[in-house]
Scaffold this motif. Structure first.
Motif, mmCIF file in Angstrom:
data_model
loop_
_atom_site.group_PDB
_atom_site.id
_atom_site.type_symbol
_atom_site.label_atom_id
_atom_site.label_comp_id
_atom_site.label_asym_id
_atom_site.label_seq_id
_atom_site.Cartn_x
_atom_site.Cartn_y
_atom_site.Cartn_z
ATOM 1 N N SER A 183 0.865 -1.197 0.000
ATOM 2 C CA SER A 183 0.000 0.000 0.000
ATOM 3 C C SER A 183 0.895 1.238 0.000
ATOM 4 O O SER A 183 2.095 1.150 0.289
ATOM 5 C CB SER A 183 -0.874 0.046 1.261
ATOM 6 N N GLY A 184 0.260 2.379 -0.272
ATOM 7 C CA GLY A 184 0.972 3.649 -0.123
ATOM 8 C C GLY A 184 1.373 3.850 1.337
ATOM 9 O O GLY A 184 2.450 4.369 1.632
ATOM 10 N N ARG A 185 0.496 3.439 2.247
ATOM 11 C CA ARG A 185 0.787 3.553 3.690
ATOM 12 C C ARG A 185 2.089 2.853 4.045
ATOM 13 O O ARG A 185 2.922 3.370 4.787
ATOM 14 C CB ARG A 185 -0.322 2.851 4.496
ATOM 15 N N VAL A 222 -2.126 8.787 5.461
ATOM 16 C CA VAL A 222 -0.868 9.542 5.457
ATOM 17 C C VAL A 222 -0.419 9.806 6.905
ATOM 18 O O VAL A 222 0.773 9.809 7.216
ATOM 19 C CB VAL A 222 -1.051 10.897 4.719
ATOM 20 N N ASP A 248 4.023 12.889 -2.032
ATOM 21 C CA ASP A 248 2.904 11.944 -1.978
ATOM 22 C C ASP A 248 2.177 12.008 -3.321
ATOM 23 O O ASP A 248 1.392 12.927 -3.586
ATOM 24 C CB ASP A 248 1.957 12.326 -0.828
ATOM 25 N N ALA A 276 0.123 9.716 -4.486
ATOM 26 C CA ALA A 276 -0.968 8.731 -4.490
ATOM 27 C C ALA A 276 -2.049 9.076 -5.511
ATOM 28 O O ALA A 276 -2.709 8.194 -6.042
ATOM 29 C CB ALA A 276 -1.574 8.615 -3.090
ATOM 30 N N HIS A 277 -2.226 10.395 -5.793
ATOM 31 C CA HIS A 277 -3.278 10.806 -6.741
ATOM 32 C C HIS A 277 -2.690 11.281 -8.070
ATOM 33 O O HIS A 277 -3.430 11.810 -8.891
ATOM 34 C CB HIS A 277 -4.071 12.003 -6.177
ATOM 35 N N SER A 308 0.333 5.168 -5.057
ATOM 36 C CA SER A 308 -0.580 4.146 -4.547
ATOM 37 C C SER A 308 -1.287 3.443 -5.703
ATOM 38 O O SER A 308 -1.594 4.064 -6.723
ATOM 39 C CB SER A 308 -1.623 4.818 -3.651
ATOM 40 N N LYS A 366 -7.560 4.769 -6.930
ATOM 41 C CA LYS A 366 -6.478 5.683 -7.301
ATOM 42 C C LYS A 366 -6.319 5.746 -8.830
ATOM 43 O O LYS A 366 -7.225 5.346 -9.548
ATOM 44 C CB LYS A 366 -5.183 5.237 -6.618
ATOM 45 N N TRP A 405 -14.233 11.909 0.617
ATOM 46 C CA TRP A 405 -13.387 13.103 0.679
ATOM 47 C C TRP A 405 -14.236 14.357 0.873
ATOM 48 O O TRP A 405 -14.197 15.281 0.063
ATOM 49 C CB TRP A 405 -12.531 13.228 -0.586
HETATM 50 C C1 LIG Z 1 -3.343 11.531 -0.525
HETATM 51 C C2 LIG Z 1 -3.109 10.102 -0.163
HETATM 52 N N1 LIG Z 1 -1.880 9.725 0.194
HETATM 53 C C3 LIG Z 1 -1.611 8.452 0.531
HETATM 54 C C4 LIG Z 1 -2.587 7.495 0.531
HETATM 55 C C5 LIG Z 1 -2.247 6.105 0.949
HETATM 56 O O1 LIG Z 1 -2.341 5.201 -0.091
HETATM 57 P P1 LIG Z 1 -2.825 3.712 0.172
HETATM 58 O O2 LIG Z 1 -4.295 3.692 0.208
HETATM 59 O O3 LIG Z 1 -2.264 2.938 -0.985
HETATM 60 O O4 LIG Z 1 -2.218 3.274 1.465
HETATM 61 C C6 LIG Z 1 -3.893 7.845 0.165
HETATM 62 C C7 LIG Z 1 -5.008 6.897 0.123
HETATM 63 O O5 LIG Z 1 -5.361 6.164 0.918
HETATM 64 C C8 LIG Z 1 -4.159 9.183 -0.190
HETATM 65 O O6 LIG Z 1 -5.384 9.565 -0.553
#
Ligand SMILES: Cc1ncc(COP(=O)(O)O)c(C=O)c1O
Length: 413
Positions: A57-59, A87, A154, A156-157, A178, A183, A358
């Motif tokens: 994941s992005g996390r 985040v 970041d 992710a978007h 992400s 996404k 959101w």
């Molecule tokens: C702006 C932003 N950064 C980071 C993340 C983390 O990505 P992920 O869902 O893959 O953990 C998200 C979404 O969850 C996000 O919207």
């Protein structure tokens, strides 16, 4: 009547469903395999990124990044309000403190408010490119240089977005992307970290090597997501059965949630951080090859919304005007309206589901405990105000011009 949704597996096409189905039966390819290095190499090559490491994941990418820079308890991270708890939670997990900066009108960090928030404990600035609109990265790069801070982009978007012809994700010491379900491209869960510094890279790579692959049950849940959502839930969403099925699948643990209840309370589940399993790397790689098609489609739909709505005084288009050095990818197309709730409800009655989580909070999803996120109400007023008025229109590959026309028609009527 066709269902329109921003969040129900929006990027999935028939070939993605077929690929996911085929992997359900290839259980020996779920964990390790060739698709992981293939994805990492292809990603580096496409964006001119130096070194890429995948995670689940992005996390998890952000956790790996913070570990790589020896982030310690008490260290501060400058982060924008109007962000996701995904985040903030990695920062909290390591004992860090998020320092929230208000947003500017484009939903990205207000660069003029950063410097006054820098203290001797500040270690990182996270630069988020919200909904695919690049932030004012040049100013953030200068601030990082001036104060010796680490920049984490970041993205992710913002996969594929550019500033001055240069891809987002190539400006900082570190960036991450992400592959979450809603996404820019999706393997339901997944992310990729890019590191542009030999020392940090070695640490992040050691970190990745020590991590486990997710349990098979976790991987199968993600593989089932595009299949069940597209073959069962979506076709029956019109009639209540689709919604019941979705709730059932999630409650029985057959499908995963994008964000868990614990995460809303500041606690990361124990499957973060883990490695990206090979089966999900294969899905992400397949989607990556469609990125250009996805993003040109997004731009076409965004242009249509702009043309149709820019003169309607009831709405304020957030991405109406922007610096021409920026090339956004419009992951979503946000508007502001005093009647955002009524609009969402009217759309829902017409089978258009715009609730993407959101809105209504400065940290998403709105069920997030702001106290647990160490966010003080009233500290980022613009984010608080805009989040109450926002309605984001979908731009993904499953939205046709006819669908966009229908949305516009309802907005105008
Ligand atoms: C702006 C932003 N950064 C980071 C993340 C983390 O990505 P992920 O869902 O893959 O953990 C998200 C979404 O969850 C996000 O919207």
């Amino acid at each position: 009547m066709k269902i329109i949704s921003v969040s129900l597996s929006p990027n999935t096409e028939k070939d993605d469903v077929n690929l996911a189905t085929s992997f359900i039966f290839k259980f020996w390819q779920w964990k390790k395999g060739k698709y992981i290095p293939k994805l990492e190499n292809r990603f580096s090559e496409m964006f001119g990124l130096s070194n890429c490491l995948t995670f689940n994941s992005g996390r998890s990418c952000l956790l790996a990044a913070l570990n790589a820079i020896d982030f310690k308890e008490g260290d501060e991270v400058i982060v924008q309000s109007f962000t996701c708890n995904a985040v903030i939670n990695p920062i909290l997990k390591l004992g860090g403190r998020p320092v929230y900066i208000d947003i500017a009108e484009d939903l990205n960090i207000d660069v003029n408010k950063i410097e006054q928030a820098i203290t001797s404990k500040t270690k990182v600035i996270i630069a988020q490119h919200t909904f695919g609109m690049p932030c004012d990265i040049d100013k953030i790069v200068s601030l990082c240089k001036k104060h010796n801070l680490i920049l984490i982009e970041d993205c992710a978007h913002a996969m594929g977005a550019k500033i001055n012809g240069q891809y987002c994700g190539t400006f900082g010491d570190i960036s991450f992307f992400s592959f979450g379900r809603d996404k820019v491209i999706s393997s339901v869960y997944g992310g990729i970290l890019s590191i542009n510094n030999a020392d940090f890279l070695k640490k992040a790579s050691d970190f990745q090597n020590k991590l486990n692959y997710p349990k098979n049950i976790w991987t199968i849940r993600q593989l089932l997501h595009p299949v069940l959502v597209n073959l069962l839930v979506f076709p029956m969403y019109n009639i209540i059965i689709g919604k019941i099925l979705m709730a059932l699948f999630v409650n029985l643990g057959i499908l995963s949630k994008a964000v868990t209840k614990d995460e809303n309370q500041g606690i990361l589940p124990n499957y973060f951080p883990q490695r990206l399993p090979n089966a999900l790397a294969a899905l992400a790689l397949h989607q990556l090859e469609k990125l250009e098609k996805f993003n040109s489609h997004r731009k076409e739909i965004a242009n249509y919304y702009k043309k149709e709505l820019e003169n309607d005084t009831r709405y304020k288009i957030i991405f109406k005007e922007y610096d021409n050095k920026k090339e956004p990818i419009f992951m979503k197309y946000p508007l502001l309206s005093e009647n955002s709730k009524e609009i969402m409800e009217k759309m829902r009655m017409n089978k258009i589901y715009l609730n993407d989580g959101w809105s209504d909070s400065t940290i998403m999803p709105p069920m997030t405990s702001l106290e647990k996120m160490i966010y003080s109400k009233g500290s980022c007023l613009l984010a608080e105000s805009l989040s109450k008025k926002i309605v984001s229109l979908p731009t993904h590959i499953n939205i046709s011009i006819d669908d966009a026309e229908k949305i516009v028609y309802l907005l105008k009527s």
